[in-house]
Design a protein around this motif. Sequence first.
Motif, PDB file in Angstrom:
ATOM      1  N   ASN A  25      -9.461  -4.585  -0.702  1.00 11.97           N
ATOM      2  CA  ASN A  25      -8.043  -4.321  -0.926  1.00 11.97           C
ATOM      3  C   ASN A  25      -7.758  -4.025  -2.399  1.00 11.97           C
ATOM      4  N   TRP A  29      -6.378  -0.542  -3.991  1.00 13.65           N
ATOM      5  CA  TRP A  29      -5.136  -0.523  -4.775  1.00 13.65           C
ATOM      6  C   TRP A  29      -5.381   0.000  -6.184  1.00 13.65           C
ATOM      7  N   SER A  30      -6.535  -0.334  -6.756  1.00 17.21           N
ATOM      8  CA  SER A  30      -6.812   0.137  -8.116  1.00 17.21           C
ATOM      9  C   SER A  30      -7.006   1.658  -8.154  1.00 17.21           C
ATOM     10  N   TYR A  34      -2.615   2.523  -1.977  1.00 18.53           N
ATOM     11  CA  TYR A  34      -2.174   1.206  -1.530  1.00 18.53           C
ATOM     12  C   TYR A  34      -2.338   1.016  -0.022  1.00 18.53           C
ATOM     13  N   GLY A  37      -6.095   0.905   0.907  1.00 15.64           N
ATOM     14  CA  GLY A  37      -6.661  -0.380   0.498  1.00 15.64           C
ATOM     15  C   GLY A  37      -6.274  -1.500   1.438  1.00 15.64           C
ATOM     16  N   ALA A  38      -5.016  -1.530   1.859  1.00 13.07           N
ATOM     17  CA  ALA A  38      -4.550  -2.568   2.777  1.00 13.07           C
ATOM     18  C   ALA A  38      -5.226  -2.428   4.143  1.00 13.07           C
TER      19      ALA A  38
END
Length: 110
Positions: A25, A29-30, A34, A37-38
Amino acid sequence: MSDRKRILLGLVFLLVALLGAAVVNIIGWSAGEYRIGALLGLGTFVVFAALAAYHFIKVRDWAWLPAVAGGLYAVLPDLILGPADDLGAILLGAALTGFMSWRRKRTGSE
């Protein structure tokens, strides 16, 4: 495979599910993705949690139940007493498991 190995492998998979999902995750996100990643974090958690559940279900000797229940209780959301109870639940589960194993060996009913 022995129950001890199943329990340990299940706990390792559960730990990988939690840590792996967080790492995936964070990486997603990095990179600025988003939603990706989730979703990848959730997918990682589901896969490894399912593997952990499979190993926990295959346990034959239920004397290991307190250790398993204590480990699972520690990773569930803190609905009852908050974060301070996690250590107590793990220690109580390990103590009950040790006592039940000692009693079983003492009576010779393996």
